[in-house]
Design an enzyme around this catalytic site. Sequence first.
Site, PDB file in Angstrom:
ATOM      1  N   SER A  80       0.791  -1.240   0.000  1.00 44.70           N
ATOM      2  CA  SER A  80       0.000   0.000   0.000  1.00 44.70           C
ATOM      3  C   SER A  80       0.819   1.283   0.000  1.00 44.70           C
ATOM      4  O   SER A  80       0.256   2.358  -0.219  1.00 44.70           O
ATOM      5  CB  SER A  80      -0.927   0.031   1.212  1.00 44.70           C
ATOM      6  OG  SER A  80      -2.055  -0.737   0.959  1.00 44.70           O
ATOM      7  N   LYS A  83       0.455   3.448  -2.915  1.00 51.56           N
ATOM      8  CA  LYS A  83      -0.736   4.286  -3.114  1.00 51.56           C
ATOM      9  C   LYS A  83      -0.406   5.775  -3.099  1.00 51.56           C
ATOM     10  O   LYS A  83      -1.005   6.568  -3.827  1.00 51.56           O
ATOM     11  CB  LYS A  83      -1.782   3.961  -2.039  1.00 51.56           C
ATOM     12  CG  LYS A  83      -2.360   2.567  -2.216  1.00 51.56           C
ATOM     13  CD  LYS A  83      -3.220   2.100  -1.060  1.00 51.56           C
ATOM     14  CE  LYS A  83      -3.802   0.743  -1.401  1.00 51.56           C
ATOM     15  NZ  LYS A  83      -4.173  -0.095  -0.302  1.00 51.56           N
ATOM     16  N   TYR A 205      -2.968  -2.680 -10.398  1.00 52.26           N
ATOM     17  CA  TYR A 205      -2.958  -2.427  -8.948  1.00 52.26           C
ATOM     18  C   TYR A 205      -2.188  -3.532  -8.216  1.00 52.26           C
ATOM     19  O   TYR A 205      -1.342  -3.251  -7.357  1.00 52.26           O
ATOM     20  CB  TYR A 205      -4.401  -2.321  -8.428  1.00 52.26           C
ATOM     21  CG  TYR A 205      -4.484  -2.298  -6.926  1.00 52.26           C
ATOM     22  CD1 TYR A 205      -4.202  -1.129  -6.208  1.00 52.26           C
ATOM     23  CD2 TYR A 205      -4.818  -3.441  -6.206  1.00 52.26           C
ATOM     24  CE1 TYR A 205      -4.248  -1.118  -4.823  1.00 52.26           C
ATOM     25  CE2 TYR A 205      -4.857  -3.438  -4.821  1.00 52.26           C
ATOM     26  CZ  TYR A 205      -4.579  -2.275  -4.137  1.00 52.26           C
ATOM     27  OH  TYR A 205      -4.609  -2.273  -2.761  1.00 52.26           O
ATOM     28  N   TYR A 257      -4.237   4.244   7.580  1.00 49.08           N
ATOM     29  CA  TYR A 257      -5.593   3.653   7.594  1.00 49.08           C
ATOM     30  C   TYR A 257      -6.395   4.176   8.786  1.00 49.08           C
ATOM     31  O   TYR A 257      -6.367   5.354   9.068  1.00 49.08           O
ATOM     32  CB  TYR A 257      -5.541   2.117   7.617  1.00 49.08           C
ATOM     33  CG  TYR A 257      -4.518   1.504   6.716  1.00 49.08           C
ATOM     34  CD1 TYR A 257      -4.566   1.732   5.346  1.00 49.08           C
ATOM     35  CD2 TYR A 257      -3.502   0.710   7.208  1.00 49.08           C
ATOM     36  CE1 TYR A 257      -3.636   1.150   4.505  1.00 49.08           C
ATOM     37  CE2 TYR A 257      -2.567   0.123   6.374  1.00 49.08           C
ATOM     38  CZ  TYR A 257      -2.637   0.354   5.029  1.00 49.08           C
ATOM     39  OH  TYR A 257      -1.711  -0.212   4.210  1.00 49.08           O
ATOM     40  N   VAL A 275       1.219  -3.704   3.827  1.00 49.60           N
ATOM     41  CA  VAL A 275       1.186  -4.996   4.524  1.00 49.60           C
ATOM     42  C   VAL A 275       2.429  -5.853   4.251  1.00 49.60           C
ATOM     43  O   VAL A 275       2.591  -6.904   4.864  1.00 49.60           O
ATOM     44  CB  VAL A 275      -0.103  -5.800   4.216  1.00 49.60           C
ATOM     45  CG1 VAL A 275      -1.326  -5.129   4.812  1.00 49.60           C
ATOM     46  CG2 VAL A 275      -0.258  -6.047   2.731  1.00 49.60           C
TER      47      VAL A 275
HETATM   48  N1  GLN Z   1      -2.081  -5.387  -2.061  1.00 50.90           N
HETATM   49  C1  GLN Z   1      -2.679  -5.205  -0.772  1.00 50.90           C
HETATM   50  C2  GLN Z   1      -4.191  -5.289  -0.863  1.00 50.90           C
HETATM   51  O1  GLN Z   1      -4.754  -4.760  -1.760  1.00 50.90           O
HETATM   52  C3  GLN Z   1      -2.252  -3.900  -0.200  1.00 50.90           C
HETATM   53  C4  GLN Z   1      -2.855  -3.641   1.159  1.00 50.90           C
HETATM   54  C5  GLN Z   1      -1.961  -2.957   2.127  1.00 50.90           C
HETATM   55  O2  GLN Z   1      -0.748  -2.895   2.000  1.00 50.90           O
HETATM   56  N2  GLN Z   1      -2.577  -2.487   3.186  1.00 50.90           N
HETATM   57  O3  GLN Z   1      -4.830  -5.872  -0.047  1.00 50.90           O
END
Ligand code: GLN
Length: 339
Positions: A80, A83, A205, A257, A275
């Site tokens: 993430s 992003k 993505y 988050y 993650v």
């Molecule tokens: N690729 C992961 C997902 O879409 C990314 C989520 C994350 O890093 N929080 O679930």
Amino acid sequence: MVDNQDLNSSPSSTSTIASPFYNYLQELYERYQCLDDGTVANYIPELALANPQWFGICVVIPKGKFFQAGECQRLFTIQSISKAFIYGMALEDHGRDYVNCKVSVEPTVEEFNSIVLDEKTNRPYNPMVNAGAIATTDLIKGNGATERLKRILHVFRLYTGRDLDINVPVFLSERSTNNRNRAIAYLMLNFGMVTERIEETLDLYFQQCSIMINARDLAVMTATLANGGINPITGERALDERYVQDVLSVMLTCGMYNYSGEWVYRVGIPAKSGVGGGIGAIVPGKLGIGTFSPLLDTRGNSVRGMKVCEDIAQDFGLHLFNVAQPKYNLQDWIEPNEL
Ligand code: GLN
């Protein structure tokens, strides 16, 4: 495999500069190395292979100096954290107003992978949660999947200063299991918030999340944002200076988050977690921080990484609203005239 590098983790094998700040990072590393709270992500099967002991801390200052402790060469998937950088690309591709029609900038108390959109506007809450990120990935311009991916890799190369690869097993692992993201994407398609090329965008993505970086790369990426969009190592511009403020704003309010409110309260600097175990944090004009430790809390944030960022922010008085005398003076520790 989650990781394809097994490099020497000794700080002496790197170009780290001996300074009080280096010793400080080493102490942080030793303090939190034995913190075993949290679990490695397992909802993407390949990520469950991560070793809970992996831990690296890297800081880069806008003049391009590195300070690091632990395993800063070990590769992990950006997840993430991508992003934030994709949001920057979407802003460059379409401008602020158009992007704002497609994705809001409101923090949310929902989890990062919630299947939820703003009820009035059908927009995802913000570009730092999955729904918003799939919407911004949809905005990445390019003629077909290959060209769009090439553009993303090119921009990420500008941020890191080196060519990056995709971890194909992680990509395929997520692609074949993450129907939740598929559900989010199709909900947005239903409301006309994303284009019909949704399967291509989902692949993109998943691929962008599977880009492999290490803690050093992450510190260079965040130092680039701290440096107004110019990579401090290569001198190349990675992000139009008009959008640096936008990216940092959503990182500050939404980057961690549903822990973002507490993060601002306790740490007070823009950051983004993934993650894969990375956290990238920025002190504008002063530092880029990259941490890596795959043990995550229930919200998906790296436990050790959060501790490290919190300590650095507190000890050096880097919280955005700090007016008190800090415990240590960053300027003295990094060498006078370096900031
Ligand atoms: N690729 C992961 C997902 O879409 C990314 C989520 C994350 O890093 N929080 O679930």
